[in-house]
Scaffold this motif. Structure first.
Motif, PDB file in Angstrom:
ATOM      1  N   LEU A  47      60.828  14.787  49.752  1.00  0.00           N
ATOM      2  CA  LEU A  47      59.441  14.606  50.170  1.00  0.00           C
ATOM      3  C   LEU A  47      59.169  15.421  51.426  1.00  0.00           C
ATOM      4  O   LEU A  47      59.936  15.379  52.383  1.00  0.00           O
ATOM      5  N   VAL A  48      58.071  16.150  51.414  1.00  0.00           N
ATOM      6  CA  VAL A  48      57.609  16.867  52.601  1.00  0.00           C
ATOM      7  C   VAL A  48      56.579  16.019  53.337  1.00  0.00           C
ATOM      8  O   VAL A  48      56.646  15.837  54.549  1.00  0.00           O
ATOM      9  N   GLY A  49      55.631  15.492  52.596  1.00  0.00           N
ATOM     10  CA  GLY A  49      54.615  14.640  53.183  1.00  0.00           C
ATOM     11  C   GLY A  49      53.696  14.119  52.107  1.00  0.00           C
ATOM     12  O   GLY A  49      53.663  14.639  50.997  1.00  0.00           O
ATOM     13  N   SER A  50      52.941  13.080  52.444  1.00  0.00           N
ATOM     14  CA  SER A  50      52.035  12.488  51.463  1.00  0.00           C
ATOM     15  C   SER A  50      50.810  11.934  52.160  1.00  0.00           C
ATOM     16  O   SER A  50      50.818  11.658  53.368  1.00  0.00           O
ATOM     17  N   ILE A  51      49.746  11.757  51.368  1.00  0.00           N
ATOM     18  CA  ILE A  51      48.510  11.171  51.863  1.00  0.00           C
ATOM     19  C   ILE A  51      48.058  10.129  50.852  1.00  0.00           C
ATOM     20  O   ILE A  51      47.994  10.396  49.648  1.00  0.00           O
ATOM     21  N   SER A  52      47.746   8.934  51.358  1.00  0.00           N
ATOM     22  CA  SER A  52      47.336   7.856  50.468  1.00  0.00           C
ATOM     23  C   SER A  52      45.829   7.918  50.228  1.00  0.00           C
ATOM     24  O   SER A  52      45.097   8.647  50.905  1.00  0.00           O
ATOM     25  N   SER A  53      45.374   7.112  49.278  1.00  0.00           N
ATOM     26  CA  SER A  53      43.945   7.067  48.992  1.00  0.00           C
ATOM     27  C   SER A  53      43.157   6.582  50.200  1.00  0.00           C
ATOM     28  O   SER A  53      41.992   6.953  50.383  1.00  0.00           O
ATOM     29  N   GLY A  54      43.812   5.802  51.054  1.00  0.00           N
ATOM     30  CA  GLY A  54      43.154   5.314  52.256  1.00  0.00           C
ATOM     31  C   GLY A  54      43.238   6.269  53.432  1.00  0.00           C
ATOM     32  O   GLY A  54      42.688   5.998  54.505  1.00  0.00           O
ATOM     33  N   GLY A  55      43.956   7.381  53.237  1.00  0.00           N
ATOM     34  CA  GLY A  55      44.034   8.384  54.293  1.00  0.00           C
ATOM     35  C   GLY A  55      45.278   8.326  55.144  1.00  0.00           C
ATOM     36  O   GLY A  55      45.441   9.126  56.073  1.00  0.00           O
ATOM     37  N   SER A  56      46.183   7.398  54.858  1.00  0.00           N
ATOM     38  CA  SER A  56      47.427   7.346  55.621  1.00  0.00           C
ATOM     39  C   SER A  56      48.311   8.528  55.248  1.00  0.00           C
ATOM     40  O   SER A  56      48.470   8.838  54.066  1.00  0.00           O
ATOM     41  N   ILE A  57      48.880   9.148  56.258  1.00  0.00           N
ATOM     42  CA  ILE A  57      49.694  10.346  56.050  1.00  0.00           C
ATOM     43  C   ILE A  57      51.077  10.117  56.642  1.00  0.00           C
ATOM     44  O   ILE A  57      51.215   9.522  57.710  1.00  0.00           O
ATOM     45  N   ASN A  58      52.083  10.584  55.938  1.00  0.00           N
ATOM     46  CA  ASN A  58      53.424  10.572  56.514  1.00  0.00           C
ATOM     47  C   ASN A  58      54.109  11.880  56.197  1.00  0.00           C
ATOM     48  O   ASN A  58      53.769  12.567  55.239  1.00  0.00           O
ATOM     49  N   TYR A  59      55.048  12.246  57.053  1.00  0.00           N
ATOM     50  CA  TYR A  59      55.758  13.514  56.952  1.00  0.00           C
ATOM     51  C   TYR A  59      57.256  13.285  57.055  1.00  0.00           C
ATOM     52  O   TYR A  59      57.719  12.354  57.713  1.00  0.00           O
ATOM     53  N   ALA A  60      57.987  14.200  56.454  1.00  0.00           N
ATOM     54  CA  ALA A  60      59.425  14.224  56.685  1.00  0.00           C
ATOM     55  C   ALA A  60      59.674  14.637  58.132  1.00  0.00           C
ATOM     56  O   ALA A  60      58.903  15.415  58.701  1.00  0.00           O
ATOM     57  N   GLU A  61      60.749  14.117  58.700  1.00  0.00           N
ATOM     58  CA  GLU A  61      61.056  14.438  60.092  1.00  0.00           C
ATOM     59  C   GLU A  61      61.194  15.936  60.315  1.00  0.00           C
ATOM     60  O   GLU A  61      60.809  16.454  61.364  1.00  0.00           O
ATOM     61  N   SER A  62      61.712  16.623  59.327  1.00  0.00           N
ATOM     62  CA  SER A  62      61.997  18.049  59.480  1.00  0.00           C
ATOM     63  C   SER A  62      60.742  18.912  59.592  1.00  0.00           C
ATOM     64  O   SER A  62      60.823  20.070  60.016  1.00  0.00           O
ATOM     65  N   VAL A  63      59.585  18.363  59.216  1.00  0.00           N
ATOM     66  CA  VAL A  63      58.363  19.169  59.248  1.00  0.00           C
ATOM     67  C   VAL A  63      57.317  18.620  60.210  1.00  0.00           C
ATOM     68  O   VAL A  63      56.263  19.246  60.399  1.00  0.00           O
ATOM     69  N   LYS A  64      57.601  17.484  60.809  1.00  0.00           N
ATOM     70  CA  LYS A  64      56.631  16.895  61.744  1.00  0.00           C
ATOM     71  C   LYS A  64      56.306  17.866  62.870  1.00  0.00           C
ATOM     72  O   LYS A  64      57.189  18.487  63.445  1.00  0.00           O
ATOM     73  N   GLY A  65      55.025  17.970  63.160  1.00  0.00           N
ATOM     74  CA  GLY A  65      54.576  18.874  64.216  1.00  0.00           C
ATOM     75  C   GLY A  65      54.367  20.300  63.760  1.00  0.00           C
ATOM     76  O   GLY A  65      53.785  21.108  64.490  1.00  0.00           O
ATOM     77  N   ARG A  66      54.827  20.609  62.552  1.00  0.00           N
ATOM     78  CA  ARG A  66      54.664  21.979  62.034  1.00  0.00           C
ATOM     79  C   ARG A  66      53.777  22.022  60.790  1.00  0.00           C
ATOM     80  O   ARG A  66      53.031  22.978  60.591  1.00  0.00           O
ATOM     81  N   PHE A  67      53.853  21.004  59.968  1.00  0.00           N
ATOM     82  CA  PHE A  67      53.096  20.943  58.713  1.00  0.00           C
ATOM     83  C   PHE A  67      51.981  19.909  58.825  1.00  0.00           C
ATOM     84  O   PHE A  67      52.148  18.874  59.479  1.00  0.00           O
ATOM     85  N   THR A  68      50.873  20.192  58.152  1.00  0.00           N
ATOM     86  CA  THR A  68      49.740  19.269  58.146  1.00  0.00           C
ATOM     87  C   THR A  68      49.186  19.127  56.736  1.00  0.00           C
ATOM     88  O   THR A  68      48.908  20.135  56.077  1.00  0.00           O
ATOM     89  N   ILE A  69      49.041  17.892  56.300  1.00  0.00           N
ATOM     90  CA  ILE A  69      48.423  17.596  55.003  1.00  0.00           C
ATOM     91  C   ILE A  69      46.965  17.233  55.227  1.00  0.00           C
ATOM     92  O   ILE A  69      46.640  16.474  56.149  1.00  0.00           O
ATOM     93  N   SER A  70      46.108  17.751  54.375  1.00  0.00           N
ATOM     94  CA  SER A  70      44.696  17.385  54.424  1.00  0.00           C
ATOM     95  C   SER A  70      44.146  17.390  53.001  1.00  0.00           C
ATOM     96  O   SER A  70      44.824  17.816  52.068  1.00  0.00           O
ATOM     97  N   ARG A  71      42.933  16.893  52.849  1.00  0.00           N
ATOM     98  CA  ARG A  71      42.335  16.878  51.510  1.00  0.00           C
ATOM     99  C   ARG A  71      40.844  17.120  51.594  1.00  0.00           C
ATOM    100  O   ARG A  71      40.197  16.838  52.604  1.00  0.00           O
TER     101      ARG A  71
END
Length: 115
Positions: A47-71
């Motif tokens: 897993l790199v990261g995910s976004i829930s239907s409610g907008g909650s986002i989580n990231y793998a530790e290895s990409v935090k601060g570098r990757f951003t999920i949006s929709r």
């Protein structure tokens, strides 16, 4: 059924940026979560990261601060903005959608980061 089509992969130098897109179509109402996974040669899909239907986002530790999920709900599209890319980010990146009880996958897009 949900169809997912990724785009935006490619070759980039270390320190560079890429933005991946995942366009969803089909029965997209009530999708619970959308996310990005990656699989490097010889390694398990992670897993790199995910976004829930409610907008909650989580990231793998290895990409935090570098990757951003949006929709963009209007376009039924999820994005993965990847900055400060490292050679270890090289992998096939897959879009994922979970709608109880099914999981759907895109075809994957290759990201290669050269040192």
């Amino acid at each position: 059924q949900v169809q997912l089509v990724e785009s935006g992969g490619g070759l980039v130098q270390a320190g560079g940026s890429l933005r991946l897109s995942c366009a969803a179509s089909g029965i997209i109402l009530s999708i619970n979560t959308m996310g990005w996974y990656r699989q490097a040669p010889g390694k398990q899909r992670e897993l790199v990261g995910s976004i829930s239907s409610g907008g909650s986002i989580n990231y793998a530790e290895s990409v935090k601060g570098r990757f951003t999920i949006s929709r963009d709900r209007a376009k039924n599209t999820v994005y993965l903005q990847m900055n400060s890319l490292k050679p270890e980010d090289t992998a096939v990146y897959y879009c994922n959608a979970f709608r109880i009880p099914n999981t759907y996958w895109g075809q994957g897009t290759q990201v290669t980061v050269s040192s």
